[in-house]
Write an enzyme that holds these catalytic residues in place. Structure first.
Site, mmCIF file in Angstrom:
data_model
loop_
_atom_site.group_PDB
_atom_site.id
_atom_site.type_symbol
_atom_site.label_atom_id
_atom_site.label_comp_id
_atom_site.label_asym_id
_atom_site.label_seq_id
_atom_site.Cartn_x
_atom_site.Cartn_y
_atom_site.Cartn_z
ATOM 1 N N CYS A 94 65.794 -88.951 -14.338
ATOM 2 C CA CYS A 94 65.347 -88.292 -15.556
ATOM 3 C C CYS A 94 64.184 -89.037 -16.194
ATOM 4 O O CYS A 94 64.308 -89.624 -17.270
ATOM 5 C CB CYS A 94 66.521 -88.128 -16.512
ATOM 6 S SG CYS A 94 67.725 -87.004 -15.802
ATOM 7 N N GLY A 97 52.149 -110.769 3.376
ATOM 8 C CA GLY A 97 53.388 -110.042 3.087
ATOM 9 C C GLY A 97 53.281 -108.626 3.604
ATOM 10 O O GLY A 97 53.804 -108.261 4.658
HETATM 11 C C1 LIG Z 1 52.550 -111.537 -3.366
HETATM 12 C C2 LIG Z 1 51.994 -112.791 -2.850
HETATM 13 C C3 LIG Z 1 51.598 -112.892 -1.513
HETATM 14 C C4 LIG Z 1 51.648 -111.734 -0.538
HETATM 15 O O1 LIG Z 1 50.750 -110.726 -0.840
HETATM 16 P P1 LIG Z 1 50.525 -109.538 0.203
HETATM 17 O O2 LIG Z 1 49.516 -108.694 -0.453
HETATM 18 O O3 LIG Z 1 51.814 -108.845 0.374
HETATM 19 O O4 LIG Z 1 50.020 -110.147 1.465
HETATM 20 C C5 LIG Z 1 51.134 -114.100 -1.064
HETATM 21 N N1 LIG Z 1 51.043 -115.178 -1.880
HETATM 22 C C6 LIG Z 1 51.412 -115.120 -3.177
HETATM 23 C C7 LIG Z 1 51.308 -116.329 -4.010
HETATM 24 C C8 LIG Z 1 51.892 -113.933 -3.711
HETATM 25 O O5 LIG Z 1 52.244 -113.868 -4.993
#
Ligand SMILES: *Cc1c(COP(=O)(O)O)cnc(C)c1O
Length: 419
Positions: free
Chosen positions: A343, A277
Site C-alpha cells: 500500500c 559488488g
Molecule cells: C558499496 C561499496 C562497494 C561495492 O560497490 P559496487 O558498485 O557494488 O561494486 C565497494 N566498496 C565500498 C566501500 C562500498 O561502499
C-alpha cells in the site's frame, strides 16, 4: 553473460526450469546461478591479469547470502565489509580474515574490537576521529590495526545521487586536500599501521572516466605521501563498475576497466585492492514472482505481482530499471504498469512498460536482481522476508528460508501492563 536462458520456451536458471523452483519454494523467491557468479569472479580476475599484486574483496553488502559468499570464497575472493554482521558472514563462509577489508563511516568501538579480535586484513579509516579511536582501542588491546585512509577525491561519478560517494559533500572518506595532513597525524599513533589509501566513488558507474580521474588523483596523493616519508604499500580502488540492466545497454567491460587500471597504476608499486559488488552478483540473480491478477487501468493495465518493494527496493529507492519478462512467454506483448501489492504508490516496478503478455497465475522474473536485492528486503506490510535459492547445474537448494510474517510477530511482545 549469465546462465538464465529460455529452453523449450521456458526460462531456466542453468538447467533448472524456474517453474520447478516456484512449485517447490513458492514465490516471490530470489534465484541465483552458481555458474554465473563463478564466471563473473573469473572474468573480473582475468581483467586484472596485468595487475601483479592484488586482492579482490567482494563487497558483501551487494549480496551477503552465505551460500553466495561460499561460492565466491571458492573463487579466491576476499570480502569488503561494512559491519560486524557482514564480517561474521564472510568468516562463516570461510573467507580468511586477512582477506577482509572493513569500510564504513560508522564503525562502532564494539565493531572495531570484534574486527581486531578476528584479525582482519585492513581497516579503511574514513575520518581522523575514527582513526584516533581505532588507534586507542587497538593499542589498549596490545594490537596493531592495518589501515588505509579513505579519501574523498571530489569526483562526480555521474551515477544516481543516492549511490554517489565521491563528491565533496558526500559523507565518505576525508577530503583529498586534507589527506596529507590527516595521514601524517594518524601515522604517528600507536595501535595503527597506516600503510595505504583508498577510494570508492560510487556504484553503477557507466563511464570509466570518473574512475580514471579519481585514480589519477589518488596516484598523485601516493607520490606526495611517499615524498613526505610515508611507506605506501596498499592502495584500495573500491568498486563501482556498472552492469547492464536494460537489454542492449553498453557498459564498460571489466577488461576495459582492467586495462585502464593497469595503465594508471603501473608505476605505483603497491598491492591493489578491489571491492567489486554489483558486477559480480547483479546479473547472477533474478527475482521470480507470480502474477496475482491483472487489473484494468485508465490507460495501461496493472500487472500486480506477488513481489513488492519490500523484496526488491531498488525501483522504489532509486527509480531503478529491472528488465521484466515472462518465464514462459506466449509470444504476445502488452504495455503495462508492473506493481506489487504494498500500500504505497512507490511499490511500482515500472509504468507503461512493454513486456510479455501476462495473465493471473503466470510466472515472471525481474532480471539483474542478484545485487542489492534480497539484502535490502524488509518485512514492510507484514509480508515476511523473501526466500533465496541457489542453482548449480540441474540441482538447486534453498539458501535462505522464507521468514514468514508469523515468525516476525513471534519476536514481538505485548507488555503485561497493557492488559
Ligand atoms: C558499496 C561499496 C562497494 C561495492 O560497490 P559496487 O558498485 O557494488 O561494486 C565497494 N566498496 C565500498 C566501500 C562500498 O561502499
Amino acid at each position: 553473460m549469465d546462465h538464465f536462458t529460455l529452453k523449450d520456451g521456458v526460462l531456466h536458471a542453468e538447467d533448472v526450469p524456474l517453474p520447478l523452483i516456484a512449485e517447490a519454494v513458492g514465490t516471490p523467491v530470489y534465484v541465483y546461478s552458481r555458474a554465473t557468479l563463478e564466471r563473473h569472479a573469473r572474468v573480473f580476475r582475468e581483467a586484472l591479469g596485468n595487475v601483479p599484486d592484488k586482492l579482490i574483496a567482494f563487497a558483501v553488502k551487494a549480496n551477503p547470502n552465505l551460500a553466495v559468499l561460499k561460492v565466491l570464497q571458492g573463487q579466491g575472493l576476499g570480502a569488503d565489509v561494512v559491519s560486524v554482521g557482514e564480517m561474521r558472514r564472510a568468516l562463516a563462509a570461510g573467507i580468511a580474515p586477512e582477506k577482509i577489508v572493513f569500510s564504513g563511516v560508522g564503525k562502532t568501538a564494539a565493531e572495531m574490537r570484534a574486527a581486531l579480535e578476528a584479525g582482519i586484513g585492513q581497516f579503511n579509516i574514513e575520518s581522523e576521529e575514527e582513526g584516533a579511536e581505532l588507534a586507542a582501542i587497538a593499542a589498549g588491546m596490545g594490537l596493531t590495526a592495518q589501515c588505509a585512509l579513505r579519501v574523498n577525491p571530489d569526483v562526480d561519478a555521474g551515477t544516481h545521487d543516492k549511490i554517489s560517494t565521491g563528491k565533496a559533500d558526500n559523507k565518505f572518506g576525508v577530503p583529498i586536500s586534507a589527506a596529507g595532513q590527516i595521514f601524517a597525524t594518524l601515522a604517528r599513533l600507536p595501535g595503527i599501521h597506516l600503510r595505504g589509501v583508498a577510494v570508492h566513488i560510487g556504484s553503477q558507474l557507466n563511464d570509466l572516466a570518473p574512475l580514471e580521474t579519481a585514480f589519477g588523483k589518488l596516484g598523485a596523493l601516493v607520490t606526495a605521501l611517499r615524498g613526505a616519508g610515508h611507506a605506501i604499500t596498499h592502495v584500495d580502488l573500491g568498486g563501482g563498475l556498472g552492469v547492464p540492466y536494460r537489454r542492449g545497454e553498453q557498459l564498460p567491460q571489466p577488461a576495459e576497466y582492467g586495462a585502464m587500471v593497469a595503465r594508471v597504476t603501473k608505476d605505483w608499486g603497491a598491492r591493489l585492492i578491489f571491492e567489486p559488488g554489483r558486477v559480480i552478483a547483479g546479473n547472477a540473480g533474478v527475482l521470480l514472482t507470480r502474477v496475482i491478477r491483472v487489473k484494468r487501468g485508465i490507460r495501461d493495465p496493472f500487472v500486480i505481482v506477488d513481489a513488492a518493494m519490500n523484496d526488491l527496493a531498488r525501483p522504489a529507492l532509486y527509480g531503478a530499471y529491472h528488465h521484466f519478462e515472462a518465464v514462459a512467454p506466449r509470444g504476445g506483448k502488452m504495455v503495462a504498469n508492473i506493481v506489487g501489492p504494498i500500500c504505497e504508490t512507490g511499490d511500482t516496478f515500472a509504468m507503461g512498460r512493454e513486456c510479455d503478455a501476462l495473465d493471473a497465475g503466470d510466472l515472471a522474473v525481474f532480471r539483474t536482481a542478484g545485487a542489492y536485492g534480497a539484502t535490502m528486503a524488509s518485512s514492510y506490510n507484514s509480508r515476511g522476508f523473501v526466500a533465496e535459492v541457489l542453482v548449480d547445474g540441474d540441482r538447486f537448494a534453498v539458501v535462505a528460508d522464507r521468514i514468514e510474517a508469523g515468525a516476525i510477530m513471534a519476536a514481538e511482545r505485548v507488555p503485561e501492563w497493557l492488559g
